[in-house]
Scaffold this active site. Structure first.
Site, PDB file in Angstrom:
ATOM      1  N   HIS A 176      59.316 -42.390 -29.589  1.00 30.63           N
ATOM      2  CA  HIS A 176      60.222 -43.424 -29.152  1.00 30.63           C
ATOM      3  C   HIS A 176      61.575 -43.227 -29.276  1.00 30.63           C
ATOM      4  O   HIS A 176      61.785 -42.963 -30.167  1.00 30.63           O
ATOM      5  CB  HIS A 176      60.415 -44.746 -29.839  1.00 30.63           C
ATOM      6  CG  HIS A 176      61.043 -46.133 -30.270  1.00 30.63           C
ATOM      7  ND1 HIS A 176      61.133 -46.829 -29.443  1.00 30.63           N
ATOM      8  CD2 HIS A 176      62.680 -46.629 -30.591  1.00 30.63           C
ATOM      9  CE1 HIS A 176      61.896 -47.341 -28.793  1.00 30.63           C
ATOM     10  NE2 HIS A 176      63.042 -46.682 -29.990  1.00 30.63           N
ATOM     11  N   ASP A 288      60.853 -51.746 -30.626  1.00 29.20           N
ATOM     12  CA  ASP A 288      61.504 -52.420 -30.977  1.00 29.20           C
ATOM     13  C   ASP A 288      62.901 -53.291 -31.092  1.00 29.20           C
ATOM     14  O   ASP A 288      63.866 -52.839 -31.317  1.00 29.20           O
ATOM     15  CB  ASP A 288      62.297 -50.408 -31.490  1.00 29.20           C
ATOM     16  CG  ASP A 288      63.241 -50.472 -32.227  1.00 29.20           C
ATOM     17  OD1 ASP A 288      63.686 -50.992 -33.172  1.00 29.20           O
ATOM     18  OD2 ASP A 288      64.486 -49.292 -31.729  1.00 29.20           O
ATOM     19  N   HIS A 470      67.749 -52.868 -25.543  1.00 33.68           N
ATOM     20  CA  HIS A 470      68.076 -53.438 -26.576  1.00 33.68           C
ATOM     21  C   HIS A 470      68.651 -53.222 -27.724  1.00 33.68           C
ATOM     22  O   HIS A 470      69.284 -53.161 -28.879  1.00 33.68           O
ATOM     23  CB  HIS A 470      66.618 -53.346 -26.940  1.00 33.68           C
ATOM     24  CG  HIS A 470      65.873 -51.857 -27.462  1.00 33.68           C
ATOM     25  ND1 HIS A 470      64.988 -51.206 -27.282  1.00 33.68           N
ATOM     26  CD2 HIS A 470      65.951 -51.297 -28.641  1.00 33.68           C
ATOM     27  CE1 HIS A 470      63.994 -50.358 -27.236  1.00 33.68           C
ATOM     28  NE2 HIS A 470      64.909 -50.240 -28.843  1.00 33.68           N
TER      29      HIS A 470
END
Length: 793
Positions: A176, A288, A470
Site C-alpha cells: 500500500h 484505506d 485519500h
C-alpha cells in the site's frame, strides 16, 4: 532470503550529496563523488545522496551465496525513514533499500559496481501535538548515518516455523503506497520505483509470487521515469503474475469528490489499464479510505467493478461492522460484492494471528507499504510453510467466493472515525469543488461550441483526480502536500476557464450585445450584476439566452434590524444574530421561537489520536457562542438586492459576513470572509429550525441519502458528524428547511439544530492547516417540503 553472514569484506564507498529536487541517474552520476566512510552522517531533510559502491567478490567465495549488505540508517516503521534505490553501473534500477530490505544478491563473481540513490526522508515526529512543517532543509542537520556497506557470504536460510490455520486463505502480495501523505508526490514516485524493483526481483526467485498493485498513476510514473521497470511490469502483467487492481487513477477519498469525479477516477484508471497493460480490473481496491459513499455500488457496478476490497471499517470507534464478505447495495439498488480481509491489515507480515484470522475464503494482503518495499523473501518462505494457504490474486478470490447465501448491507458504509477529514484544510476542499464545477462547464460549453479540447481537459482532469487522493483532499497530509496542491488546482482552474471562455465566446459570436450562460441542470432566473448594474436575467438548463432584462419581482427592503422580499422577512438582534426568519409564502416562522440563528459555535478540538483526521465526541460536548459584534452596517440597498455587513472578532481571528437577500429569492445568503488564526479549535455555524423529523437528508454523489436526526441507538449516535455535498435538509410533511453551501462537507443535524462545519486548526501533520484567509458562502432555504425545491435552489 539470506541467512547469517559467514565472511564479509567492505565495499569502497564514495558519495555525492545533491540538494534540491532529485536528478535522473545519468545526470547524477556525472557529478563529483568523494570518499565516504561507514558511520559517517549523510542527508539533510528531504535531500538525496548518491553512493557509489565498488568492490570485488573474492575468488575463494566461488559457489557461495553472496550478498551486498547495505544499511542506510533509520529505523522504526517500514516506509518512514531513510530509503534508497540500487542502480547498476549502466543505469538500470535493481532493488529498493530500507532497514527491512538491506541485502542485495550478487550474481556471479568478479567486480561489483553499484550506485545507491539514497533519500533522507524524515521520520515522522509521532507524539507531537504540533508538528514542524517538514519542509526541505537540504543544508540542515544530517538525519542518518551509513551503518553498513559490505559484501558477505551467507549461510542457507534457517528454518521457518510452520503456521497452522491457513485453510481458505489467498495471500496477495501488496504494498500500500500513499500517493502523498507524510511526503510529497515527488517522493512517492521514488517509493514506487523502489518497491516495484523489489517485487520484480523477487519474482525471478519465487515463481509462485504474485503482486497486486493499484493506482494507475503509479504505473504512469514508471512509464515516464523508469522505462526499464515499466517494461518488466508489463511483461509480468502479461504472464498473470502482476495484478493491476482498483481500476482508478488513484485511491481517492470517496466522501468528498463529486459523482463525476468518481466516474472519472474509474474512466482514466481503467482506460490506462486497458490500453497500456491489456487488462480489465474487476476489483475496486481502496483499503484505506475514510468512508464509502452509497453511490459507489452504482458507479462501480456500471463500470464492471464487481468486488470492493477494503479494511478501514475495522477502525470504527463505536460499532463493530458485522460482516466480512457480503453484498453491498447502494442507493439505487445496485450491488457489488464486498470483502474486508479479517486479518485487519493491508500490510500483513505473516504473523500467526494474521494468517489464522477469520474463516472460509478470505484475502490476506501482505507486504510492507509506503516505501517499506512490499513483500520480502522471508514472507514468501513463510507462505511456503503455511498449509492451506496459497499465493494468489484478488481476481482469483472473486472467482472463488461466489455470492450465494451472503448477507446484504444497504446504504453507505459510514466510517465511525476520521470525521474531521470532512472539514480539515478547507482550502483544498474549496479548490476541488471549483475545479469540478469548472471542468464540467468547460466540457459542456466546448461540446456546444463544436471545439475539441479533450486532450487538455483530460490532463486537467487527471491533475484534479490526483488531488482527490485519500490523504490530500481530506486534509491529512504535510504542509508540502498542500503547497503542491495549490499549484495543481490553479493549473486545473486556468485550463478549464480558458476552454470555457473560448467556447462561450464562440457561442456568443453574432448573437447580439450579450449572452447569459447557465451551467446548472435546471432553468434559472436570478439577479446578477452586469457592467456594474443589477438586473434580472434568465437562461435555460445547460444552455444560454440573449441578455435581456426580465420583469423585476417585488423589491427588497432593508432597515436597521430587518430585511425582506416577497419570500422572507428577516430580523436580527443587537448581537447581529437572527431572531426571526418569517416565511411569508408559507405563513410560518423558520426558526424555533426564542432561539437565535446564524450563531457561530467555537469548540476546543483536541482529538486523542489522529489530529487532522478526527473530531472526538468529547470535543462537541461544549462550545462557546460567538456573540460579540464589532460592527453592523447596511452595505447594499437596491430594489433588486440588499446586504448587511457584520464583523466579529475572537481569539486572533476575524469574521466578516455579508447577509444577502435578492428580489424573488427564497435563499438567505451568508457570504463569509474569515481570517482564521486558531489552533486546535473547530468552528461551526448553527440554526435551530422549527421543523420536526427523525431523519435528515444530505446530498451525496448522484443523489441523496437519509440519516438519523436522533441518537436512539449506538449506530445513530456514531453519526454525529456526517458528509453532505451542496445541501443538507430537514423536512416534515409539506415543509422543510435546507442549509446550502458552496464548498463545505461536514454537517451535524440533531433534533431541530442544523450545523455546518466551517474550519478546524489541527497541529499534525500540518501545523498551519486552515490558517489564513477563507472565503465561502452558505444559505438558509425554507421550502415547501419537496426536495426539488432544494436541488433547484
Amino acid at each position: 532470503m539470506a541467512g547469517r553472514a559467514v565472511s564479509a569484506v567492505p565495499l569502497r564507498v564514495e558519495a555525492c550529496e545533491l540538494p534540491g529536487e532529485p536528478l535522473p541517474f545519468a545526470e547524477a552520476v556525472r557529478r563529483p563523488f568523494a570518499p565516504f566512510a561507514v558511520g559517517q552522517a549523510w542527508g539533510g531533510r528531504w535531500g538525496t545522496t548518491w553512493f557509489h559502491l565498488t568492490g570485488e567478490v573474492p575468488p575463494e567465495w566461488a559457489g557461495a551465496e553472496v550478498v551486498a549488505r547495505i544499511h542506510l540508517g533509520g529505523s522504526g516503521s517500514p516506509g518512514f525513514s531513510a530509503e534508497g534505490l540500487i542502480w547498476s553501473a549502466d543505469g538500470r534500477p535493481l532493488q529498493g533499500l530500507h532497514h527491512h530490505h538491506r541485502t542485495f544478491r550478487i550474481e556471479g563473481a568478479g567486480p561489483v559496481d553499484l550506485y545507491v540513490e539514497a533519500a533522507a526522508n524524515p521520520a515522522p515526529p509521532w507524539g507531537l501535538a504540533d508538528w514542524p512543517l517538514l519542509t526541505p532543509d537540504y543544508g540542515g542537520p544530517r538525519l542518518y548515518r551509513l551503518v553498513q556497506a559490505e559484501l558477505a557470504t551467507v549461510d542457507p536460510p534457517g528454518d521457518v516455523p510452520e503456521l497452522a490455520g491457513g485453510a481458505g486463505v489467498i495471500a496477495v502480495g501488496h504494498a500500500h503506497i500513499d500517493s502523498a501523505w507524510l511526503w510529497p508526490a515527488r517522493e512517492t514516485r521514488r517509493k514506487c520505483a523502489r518497491t516495484f524493483a523489489n517485487q520484480l526481483r523477487l519474482m525471478s526467485r519465487y515463481p509462485e509470487h504474485r503482486f497486486t498493485c493499484s493506482q494507475a498513476i503509479h504505473y504512469q510514473w514508471m512509464k515516464d521515469g523508469y522505462p526499464s521497470l515499466y517494461a518488466q511490469i508489463r511483461e509480468r502483467v502479461r504472464q498473470g503474475r502482476w495484478e493491476p487492481v482498483g481500476g482508478m487513477w488513484v485511491e481517492p477519498d470517496t466522501n468528498i469528490p463529486s459523482g463525476e469525479s468518481l466516474v472519472r477516477q474509474i474512466l482514466y484508471g481503467k482506460r490506462f489499464f486497458a490500453t497500456e497493460l491489456g487488462v480489465e480490473s474487476h476489483v475496486l481496491w481502496i483499503p484505506d479510505v475514510f468512508g464509502y459513499s452509497a453511490a459507489l455500488p452504482q458507479i462501480a457496478s456500471q463500470a464492471g467493478l464487481r468486488l470492493l476490497v477494503t479494511q478501514k471499517m475495522s477502525w470504527n470507534d463505536t460499532n463493530r461492522f458485522p460482516h466480512t464478505t457480503f453484498w453491498w447495495e447502494g442507493h439505487d439498488g445496485s450491488r457489488v460484492l464486498a470483502h474486508f480481509p479479517p486479518a485487519d491489515t493491508y500490510n500483513g507480515t505473516f504473523t500467526a494471528e494474521e494468517v489464522q484470522a477469520g474463516a472460509g475464503p478470505r484475502l490476506y494482503p501482505f507486504g510492507y507499504g509506503d516505501g517499506g518495499g512490499g513483500p520480502t523473501a522471508e514472507m514468501l518462505e513463510q507462505a511456503r510453510r503455511t498449509p492451506g494457504l496459497r499465493i494468489g490474486t484478488a481476481e482469483e478470490f472473486l472467482a472463488e467466493v461466489g455470492g450465494a447465501g451472503l448477507p446484504t448491507w444497504v446504504g453507505e458504509l459510514h466510517f465511525e472515525y476520521h470525521r474531521g477529514t470532512l472539514t480539515t484544510h478547507a482550502d483544498v476542499k474549496l479548490a476541488n469543488r471549483r475545479g469540478e464545477e469548472a471542468l464540467r462547464a468547460a466540457e459542456m460549453w466546448a461540446v456546444a461550441a463544436g471545439i475539441d479540447r479533450r486532450a487538455g481537459l483530460s490532463e486537467a482532469w487527471k491533475g484534479l483526480l490526483f488531488q482527490q487522493f485519500h490523504d490530500i483532499l481530506p486534509g491529512s497530509g504535510i504542509h508540502w502536500v498542500y503547497e503542491d496542491a495549490a499549484q495543481a488546482h490553479a493549473e486545473v482552474l486556468a485550463t478549464a476557464q480558458a476552454v470555457a471562455r473560448e467556447a462561450m465566446d464562440g457561442i456568443a459570436a453574432g448573437r447580439g450585445p450579450g449572452v447569459v450562460f447557465n451551467a446548472a441542470s435546471h432553468d434559472r432566473t436570478e439577479v446578477v450584476e452586469v457592467g456594474g448594474q443589477l438586473m434580472v436575467v434568465s437562461a435555460p438548463a445547460c444552455g444560454w439566452a440573449p441578455l435581456a432584462t426580465k420583469p423585476a419581482p417585488p423589491p427588497v427592503e432593508v432597515g436597521p434590524d430587518w430585511m425582506q422580499n416577497d419570500q422572507l422577512r428577516v430580523r436580527w438582534d443587537d448581537d447581529g444574530l437572527l431572531v426571526s426568519v418569517w416565511n411569508r409564502v408559507a405563513g410560518r416562522e423558520v426558526l424555533v421561537p426564542g432561539s437565535r440563528g446564524n450563531v457561530f459555535h467555537l469548540f476546543e478540538d483536541r482529538p486523542e489520536r489522529w489530529d487532522a483526521w478526527n473530531i472526538d465526541r468529547a470535543s462537541l460536548a461544549s462550545f462557546e457562542e460567538l456573540t460579540s459584534l464589532d460592527a453592523v452596517e447596511v452595505v447594499e440597498s437596491n430594489p433588486l438586492r440588499c446586504a448587511v455587513r457584520f464583523v466579529r472578532r475572537f481569539g486572533g481571528s476575524r469574521i466578516e459576513q455579508r447577509m444577502v437577500l435578492a428580489a424573488g429569492s427564497r435563499r438567505l445568503e451568508f457570504h463569509t470572509r474569515v481570517d482564521w488564526r486558531e489552533r486546535h479549535r473547530l468552528l461551526k455555524v448553527a440554526f435551530e429550525v422549527a421543523v420536526r423529523s427523525p431523519r435528515a437528508t444530505y446530498e451525496i454523489q448522484h443523489g441523496h441519502i437519509e440519516r438519523p436526526a436522533v441518537a436512539n441507538t449506538s449506530w445513530e449516535e456514531a453519526q454525529y458528524e456526517v458528509c453532505g455535498h451542496r445541501w443538507a435538509d430537514l423536512s416534515e410533511s409539506g415543509y422543510g428547511v435546507a442549509l446550502l453551501n458552496d464548498c463545505k462537507y461536514g454537517h451535524d443535524i440533531r433534533g431541530s439544530r442544523m450545523r455546518l462545519s466551517l474550519l478546524r486548526g489541527p497541529g499534525f501533520p500540518d501545523p498551519t492547516a486552515d490558517e489564513g484567509l477563507h472565503r465561502f458562502a452558505y444559505a438558509l432555504l425554507p421550502h415547501r417540503g419537496d426536495l426539488r425545491d432544494v436541488i433547484e435552489a
